[in-house]
Design a protein around this motif. Structure first.
Motif, PDB file in Angstrom:
ATOM      1  N   ILE A   1       0.868  -1.182   0.000  1.00 36.79           N
ATOM      2  CA  ILE A   1       0.000   0.000   0.000  1.00 36.79           C
ATOM      3  C   ILE A   1       0.900   1.225   0.000  1.00 36.79           C
ATOM      4  N   GLY A   2       0.788   2.021  -1.062  1.00 38.87           N
ATOM      5  CA  GLY A   2       1.620   3.214  -1.153  1.00 38.87           C
ATOM      6  C   GLY A   2       3.102   2.905  -1.125  1.00 38.87           C
ATOM      7  N   GLY A   3       3.491   1.768  -1.686  1.00 44.32           N
ATOM      8  CA  GLY A   3       4.899   1.380  -1.722  1.00 44.32           C
ATOM      9  C   GLY A   3       5.421   0.759  -0.436  1.00 44.32           C
ATOM     10  N   LYS A   4       4.529   0.561   0.533  1.00 43.31           N
ATOM     11  CA  LYS A   4       4.937  -0.031   1.813  1.00 43.31           C
ATOM     12  C   LYS A   4       4.144  -1.312   2.058  1.00 43.31           C
ATOM     13  N   ARG A   5       4.743  -2.219   2.829  1.00 40.05           N
ATOM     14  CA  ARG A   5       4.116  -3.518   3.108  1.00 40.05           C
ATOM     15  C   ARG A   5       3.235  -3.432   4.342  1.00 40.05           C
ATOM     16  N   ALA A   6       2.033  -4.000   4.228  1.00 37.54           N
ATOM     17  CA  ALA A   6       1.114  -4.063   5.370  1.00 37.54           C
ATOM     18  C   ALA A   6       1.578  -5.161   6.320  1.00 37.54           C
ATOM     19  N   LEU A   7       1.840  -4.772   7.581  1.00 37.59           N
ATOM     20  CA  LEU A   7       2.295  -5.725   8.597  1.00 37.59           C
ATOM     21  C   LEU A   7       1.167  -6.172   9.511  1.00 37.59           C
ATOM     22  N   ASN A   8       0.181  -5.304   9.666  1.00 41.01           N
ATOM     23  CA  ASN A   8      -0.927  -5.596  10.568  1.00 41.01           C
ATOM     24  C   ASN A   8      -2.166  -4.900  10.011  1.00 41.01           C
ATOM     25  N   VAL A   9      -3.288  -5.593  10.040  1.00 45.59           N
ATOM     26  CA  VAL A   9      -4.555  -5.036   9.583  1.00 45.59           C
ATOM     27  C   VAL A   9      -5.593  -5.300  10.667  1.00 45.59           C
ATOM     28  N   ALA A  10      -6.254  -4.240  11.109  1.00 47.02           N
ATOM     29  CA  ALA A  10      -7.270  -4.385  12.151  1.00 47.02           C
ATOM     30  C   ALA A  10      -8.469  -3.524  11.798  1.00 47.02           C
ATOM     31  N   GLN A  11      -9.610  -3.877  12.374  1.00 46.73           N
ATOM     32  CA  GLN A  11     -10.797  -3.051  12.191  1.00 46.73           C
ATOM     33  C   GLN A  11     -11.347  -2.671  13.553  1.00 46.73           C
ATOM     34  N   ASP A  12     -12.062  -1.552  13.567  1.00 44.94           N
ATOM     35  CA  ASP A  12     -12.647  -1.110  14.830  1.00 44.94           C
ATOM     36  C   ASP A  12     -13.826  -2.022  15.188  1.00 44.94           C
ATOM     37  N   PRO A  13     -14.325  -1.972  16.416  1.00 41.39           N
ATOM     38  CA  PRO A  13     -15.404  -2.871  16.842  1.00 41.39           C
ATOM     39  C   PRO A  13     -16.696  -2.730  16.032  1.00 41.39           C
ATOM     40  N   ALA A  14     -16.935  -1.581  15.425  1.00 42.64           N
ATOM     41  CA  ALA A  14     -18.149  -1.396  14.625  1.00 42.64           C
ATOM     42  C   ALA A  14     -17.938  -1.794  13.163  1.00 42.64           C
ATOM     43  N   SER A  15     -16.741  -2.251  12.800  1.00 42.70           N
ATOM     44  CA  SER A  15     -16.396  -2.620  11.421  1.00 42.70           C
ATOM     45  C   SER A  15     -16.613  -1.463  10.450  1.00 42.70           C
ATOM     46  N   ALA A  16     -16.232  -0.257  10.870  1.00 42.71           N
ATOM     47  CA  ALA A  16     -16.392   0.929  10.031  1.00 42.71           C
ATOM     48  C   ALA A  16     -15.074   1.349   9.385  1.00 42.71           C
ATOM     49  N   THR A  17     -13.954   1.088  10.056  1.00 43.73           N
ATOM     50  CA  THR A  17     -12.656   1.517   9.539  1.00 43.73           C
ATOM     51  C   THR A  17     -11.627   0.395   9.613  1.00 43.73           C
ATOM     52  N   TRP A  18     -10.631   0.487   8.736  1.00 44.79           N
ATOM     53  CA  TRP A  18      -9.452  -0.363   8.793  1.00 44.79           C
ATOM     54  C   TRP A  18      -8.311   0.474   9.342  1.00 44.79           C
ATOM     55  N   THR A  19      -7.517  -0.090  10.215  1.00 41.70           N
ATOM     56  CA  THR A  19      -6.261   0.524  10.646  1.00 41.70           C
ATOM     57  C   THR A  19      -5.165  -0.425  10.199  1.00 41.70           C
ATOM     58  N   ILE A  20      -4.238   0.107   9.400  1.00 41.19           N
ATOM     59  CA  ILE A  20      -3.219  -0.721   8.773  1.00 41.19           C
ATOM     60  C   ILE A  20      -1.840  -0.205   9.159  1.00 41.19           C
ATOM     61  N   GLN A  21      -0.982  -1.107   9.646  1.00 43.80           N
ATOM     62  CA  GLN A  21       0.402  -0.776   9.964  1.00 43.80           C
ATOM     63  C   GLN A  21       1.237  -1.011   8.717  1.00 43.80           C
ATOM     64  N   LEU A  22       1.957   0.028   8.270  1.00 41.81           N
ATOM     65  CA  LEU A  22       2.770  -0.050   7.055  1.00 41.81           C
ATOM     66  C   LEU A  22       4.250   0.109   7.383  1.00 41.81           C
ATOM     67  N   ARG A  23       5.080  -0.630   6.649  1.00 43.88           N
ATOM     68  CA  ARG A  23       6.538  -0.543   6.850  1.00 43.88           C
ATOM     69  C   ARG A  23       7.232  -0.592   5.488  1.00 43.88           C
TER      70      ARG A  23
END
Length: 129
Positions: free
Chosen positions: A106-128
């Motif tokens: 994603i954007g030239g960086k590798r996703a290391l962790n993908v999580a969603q909030d409890p309401a399943s409205a957003t993704w939070t992605i750790q990029l490296r």
């Protein structure tokens, strides 16, 4: 309106608001490459590429979150609305929702962790890098 839709509507409004997050919102493009089914004519499995896109806010981790191993100082945190992330074909979004996965670029960086909030409205992605 359910909690998920309400959160997504509020976040989309903040993403669009010039006094809110509009200046921080960036286009997001993700790419996933996986081996397809074995093709005896090719003598192997062709690579299948899935591309998806949307918009999100890139940020950094708090100093107290950085441990130097699981989260490094150069890692980025990406917040994306789930209802705005779609698989793309030839640069155009389709109606098919995308789910980011560990290992995606994603954007030239590798996703290391993908999580969603409890309401399943957003993704939070750790990029490296």
């Amino acid at each position: 309106m359910g909690m998920r839709k309400e959160i997504q509507a509020e976040m989309a409004e903040a993403f669009d608001d010039p006094d809110g997050l509009a200046d921080a919102v960036k286009p997001v493009t993700g790419v996933r490459k996986v081996a397809g089914e074995y093709d005896p004519d090719l003598g192997g499995a062709p690579e299948v590429t899935t591309t998806y896109g949307g918009r999100g806010v890139f940020g950094s981790y708090l100093a107290k979150e950085i441990d130097g191993s699981l989260i490094q100082t150069t890692d980025e945190k990406l917040l994306v609305l789930q209802n705005e992330l779609f698989i793309t074909v030839m640069g155009e979004p389709t109606a098919e929702a995308a789910t980011p996965k560990i290992g995606d670029i994603i954007g030239g960086k590798r996703a290391l962790n993908v999580a969603q909030d409890p309401a399943s409205a957003t993704w939070t992605i750790q990029l490296r890098i």
